[in-house]
Scaffold this active site. Structure first.
Site, PDB file in Angstrom:
ATOM      1  N   LYS A 112       0.547  -1.298   0.024  1.00 43.63           N
ATOM      2  CA  LYS A 112       0.097  -0.173   0.262  1.00 43.63           C
ATOM      3  C   LYS A 112       0.744   0.881   0.016  1.00 43.63           C
ATOM      4  O   LYS A 112       0.706   2.550  -0.137  1.00 43.63           O
ATOM      5  CB  LYS A 112      -1.255  -0.001   0.612  1.00 43.63           C
ATOM      6  CG  LYS A 112      -0.188   0.504   2.131  1.00 43.63           C
ATOM      7  CD  LYS A 112      -1.292   0.179   3.593  1.00 43.63           C
ATOM      8  CE  LYS A 112      -0.396   0.410   5.163  1.00 43.63           C
ATOM      9  NZ  LYS A 112       0.186   1.516   5.129  1.00 43.63           N
ATOM     10  N   ASP A 113       2.226   1.231   0.655  1.00 42.92           N
ATOM     11  CA  ASP A 113       3.156   2.569   0.219  1.00 42.92           C
ATOM     12  C   ASP A 113       3.810   2.739  -0.803  1.00 42.92           C
ATOM     13  O   ASP A 113       4.047   3.691  -0.863  1.00 42.92           O
ATOM     14  CB  ASP A 113       4.437   2.168   1.658  1.00 42.92           C
ATOM     15  CG  ASP A 113       3.446   1.870   2.903  1.00 42.92           C
ATOM     16  OD1 ASP A 113       2.391   2.738   3.275  1.00 42.92           O
ATOM     17  OD2 ASP A 113       4.029   1.582   3.685  1.00 42.92           O
ATOM     18  N   ALA A 121      -4.318   9.444  10.284  1.00 41.46           N
ATOM     19  CA  ALA A 121      -3.876  10.449   9.839  1.00 41.46           C
ATOM     20  C   ALA A 121      -4.240  10.205   7.724  1.00 41.46           C
ATOM     21  O   ALA A 121      -3.718  11.065   7.453  1.00 41.46           O
ATOM     22  CB  ALA A 121      -2.719  10.656   9.203  1.00 41.46           C
ATOM     23  N   ARG A 175      -7.925   8.941   2.726  1.00 43.47           N
ATOM     24  CA  ARG A 175      -9.381   8.225   2.300  1.00 43.47           C
ATOM     25  C   ARG A 175     -10.230   7.805   3.037  1.00 43.47           C
ATOM     26  O   ARG A 175     -11.084   7.443   3.362  1.00 43.47           O
ATOM     27  CB  ARG A 175      -8.271   6.865   1.837  1.00 43.47           C
ATOM     28  CG  ARG A 175      -8.786   5.549   1.425  1.00 43.47           C
ATOM     29  CD  ARG A 175      -8.334   4.357   1.446  1.00 43.47           C
ATOM     30  NE  ARG A 175      -7.230   4.109   2.457  1.00 43.47           N
ATOM     31  CZ  ARG A 175      -7.745   3.715   3.249  1.00 43.47           C
ATOM     32  NH1 ARG A 175      -9.127   2.753   2.994  1.00 43.47           N
ATOM     33  NH2 ARG A 175      -6.808   3.321   3.952  1.00 43.47           N
ATOM     34  N   ARG A 176      -9.195   7.421   5.116  1.00 43.24           N
ATOM     35  CA  ARG A 176      -9.897   6.807   5.343  1.00 43.24           C
ATOM     36  C   ARG A 176     -10.770   7.963   6.419  1.00 43.24           C
ATOM     37  O   ARG A 176     -12.261   7.806   6.579  1.00 43.24           O
ATOM     38  CB  ARG A 176      -9.460   6.379   6.931  1.00 43.24           C
ATOM     39  CG  ARG A 176      -8.516   5.197   6.199  1.00 43.24           C
ATOM     40  CD  ARG A 176      -7.602   4.465   7.792  1.00 43.24           C
ATOM     41  NE  ARG A 176      -6.792   3.210   7.236  1.00 43.24           N
ATOM     42  CZ  ARG A 176      -5.883   2.998   7.604  1.00 43.24           C
ATOM     43  NH1 ARG A 176      -4.377   4.150   8.435  1.00 43.24           N
ATOM     44  NH2 ARG A 176      -5.258   2.196   7.591  1.00 43.24           N
ATOM     45  N   ARG A 190      -0.412  10.131  13.756  1.00 40.57           N
ATOM     46  CA  ARG A 190       0.325  10.396  13.205  1.00 40.57           C
ATOM     47  C   ARG A 190       1.178   9.341  14.296  1.00 40.57           C
ATOM     48  O   ARG A 190       0.961   8.930  15.773  1.00 40.57           O
ATOM     49  CB  ARG A 190       1.056  10.373  12.258  1.00 40.57           C
ATOM     50  CG  ARG A 190       0.599  10.846  11.065  1.00 40.57           C
ATOM     51  CD  ARG A 190       1.564  11.916   9.906  1.00 40.57           C
ATOM     52  NE  ARG A 190       2.220  10.536   9.918  1.00 40.57           N
ATOM     53  CZ  ARG A 190       3.570  10.365   9.295  1.00 40.57           C
ATOM     54  NH1 ARG A 190       3.843  11.451   8.785  1.00 40.57           N
ATOM     55  NH2 ARG A 190       4.309   9.552   9.289  1.00 40.57           N
ATOM     56  N   GLY A 191       1.817   8.354  13.871  1.00 40.28           N
ATOM     57  CA  GLY A 191       3.148   7.581  13.970  1.00 40.28           C
ATOM     58  C   GLY A 191       2.802   5.857  14.134  1.00 40.28           C
ATOM     59  O   GLY A 191       1.824   5.688  13.494  1.00 40.28           O
ATOM     60  N   ASN A 192       3.641   5.328  14.487  1.00 39.13           N
ATOM     61  CA  ASN A 192       3.589   3.936  14.652  1.00 39.13           C
ATOM     62  C   ASN A 192       2.417   3.286  15.375  1.00 39.13           C
ATOM     63  O   ASN A 192       1.256   3.894  16.321  1.00 39.13           O
ATOM     64  CB  ASN A 192       4.808   2.905  15.157  1.00 39.13           C
ATOM     65  CG  ASN A 192       5.125   2.819  16.914  1.00 39.13           C
ATOM     66  OD1 ASN A 192       4.846   3.114  17.414  1.00 39.13           O
ATOM     67  ND2 ASN A 192       6.777   3.033  16.706  1.00 39.13           N
ATOM     68  N   THR A 195       2.543   3.774  19.157  1.00 36.44           N
ATOM     69  CA  THR A 195       2.382   5.555  19.608  1.00 36.44           C
ATOM     70  C   THR A 195       0.783   5.974  19.454  1.00 36.44           C
ATOM     71  O   THR A 195      -0.068   6.613  20.319  1.00 36.44           O
ATOM     72  CB  THR A 195       3.238   5.950  18.191  1.00 36.44           C
ATOM     73  OG1 THR A 195       4.059   5.845  19.038  1.00 36.44           O
ATOM     74  CG2 THR A 195       2.895   7.919  18.889  1.00 36.44           C
ATOM     75  N   ARG A 196       0.045   5.170  18.164  1.00 38.92           N
ATOM     76  CA  ARG A 196      -0.785   5.467  17.930  1.00 38.92           C
ATOM     77  C   ARG A 196      -2.438   5.159  19.046  1.00 38.92           C
ATOM     78  O   ARG A 196      -3.123   5.557  19.311  1.00 38.92           O
ATOM     79  CB  ARG A 196      -1.458   5.246  16.538  1.00 38.92           C
ATOM     80  CG  ARG A 196      -0.994   6.180  15.612  1.00 38.92           C
ATOM     81  CD  ARG A 196      -1.210   6.217  14.454  1.00 38.92           C
ATOM     82  NE  ARG A 196      -0.324   4.893  13.696  1.00 38.92           N
ATOM     83  CZ  ARG A 196      -0.770   4.469  11.923  1.00 38.92           C
ATOM     84  NH1 ARG A 196      -1.750   4.635  11.435  1.00 38.92           N
ATOM     85  NH2 ARG A 196       0.380   3.489  11.880  1.00 38.92           N
ATOM     86  N   CYS A 246      -4.303  14.015 -10.414  1.00 42.45           N
ATOM     87  CA  CYS A 246      -5.655  13.302  -9.412  1.00 42.45           C
ATOM     88  C   CYS A 246      -5.468  14.167  -7.903  1.00 42.45           C
ATOM     89  O   CYS A 246      -4.384  13.109  -8.151  1.00 42.45           O
ATOM     90  CB  CYS A 246      -6.377  12.338  -9.878  1.00 42.45           C
ATOM     91  SG  CYS A 246      -7.611  12.332  -8.727  1.00 42.45           S
TER      92      CYS A 246
END
Length: 267
Positions: free
Chosen positions: A64-65, A104, A107-108, A125-127, A130-131, A215
């Site tokens: 996805k990245d 963050a 899309r979500r 944000r964060g790993n 962290t989140r 886009c």
């Protein structure tokens, strides 16, 4: 964790591996929204540079990245079997008006607002650890994360709801690990390639590629094994269009057409 999973699959007698940690732009900047640091590709660029320069022989990415097209000189030699591609809600199983939800991802955000327009979406944000921790520190009602990431870390118990794709369409490639090598080196990893995962993820990537870099609207694509679904939306969640089809290129072009027609300055 991702690199270790790849090594487990690839390990065989006579083959040695050395894990080389590389910090990406996305790793370094854990505070600004993705849109301010480059969105797709911020977690892969430095790894790709290391591959092209010969400093490493294999890069392991969350599919996805990755950008929607292969970087010149590089190719995805293998996709490992796809894990759960769904998005996960941690903190509550039900969305209610006024809830504060952390993510963050644009899309979500737009899809959350489509499910419950009165939500308050806050950047986070964060790993993963962290989140999850910040949810409590900031008093958020819930956070949205990729289910596969939680599952890999043994944190699946934190998931209160796994959104089905008809509720929240996943990011293209979500749940799949891509093993990237230099062009011509496919043979080093192709024995672990999962053909079905490749079929689905390549279809999703082709759809985004057809949308084109011009886009700027949030887009997503997901193949469930039978058909391809895709969406495009306004960044503020004021509109969202979802389409289905079999041809990723035609679907992507239609998404681009819709986004262009919906631009505020469109004639």
């Amino acid at each position: 964790m991702q690199a270790e999973l790849a090594v487990q699959r690839l390990r065989r007698p006579g083959l040695e591996f050395a894990l080389v940690p590389i910090t990406t732009a996305g790793d370094r900047d854990r505070s600004r929204p993705f849109g301010e640091i480059g969105a797709r590709g911020v977690f892969v660029k430095e790894l790709e540079e290391a591959l092209l320069e010969g400093r490493i022989d294999l890069a392991v990415h969350s599919a996805k990245d990755m950008t929607s097209t292969d970087t010149e000189g590089l190719t995805v030699g293998a996709y490992l079997p796809r894990e759960d591609p769904r998005d996960a809600l941690c903190g509550t199983a039900e969305l209610k008006p006024g809830m504060r939800i952390g993510t963050a991802s644009v899309r979500r955000r737009v899809q959350l607002l489509a499910l419950e327009p009165e939500l308050r979406i806050e950047p986070l944000r964060g790993n993963i650890d962290t989140r999850l921790r910040k949810r409590g520190e900031r008093g958020l009602d819930a956070v949205v994360l990729a289910a596969c990431g939680l599952d890999r870390l043994g944190l699946g118990a934190n998931i209160d709801r796994r959104f089905e794709a008809d509720e929240m369409l996943p990011e293209a490639g979500q749940g799949a690990l891509a093993l990237q090598v230099r062009a011509g080196d496919d043979g080093a990893v192709d024995q672990v390639d999962d053909a079905e995962t490749r079929r689905r993820v390549e279809s999703e990537r082709a759809c985004l590629a057809a949308v084109g870099g011009g886009c700027l609207a949030p887009v997503a694509a997901h193949h469930d094994g039978t058909s391809l679904s895709a969406l495009v939306a306004a960044e503020d969640g004021s509109w969202l269009e979802r389409l289905g089809g079999d041809d990723p290129t035609l679907l992507g072009r239609e998404l681009a057409r819709i986004a262009d027609a919906r631009r505020p300055d469109a004639a």
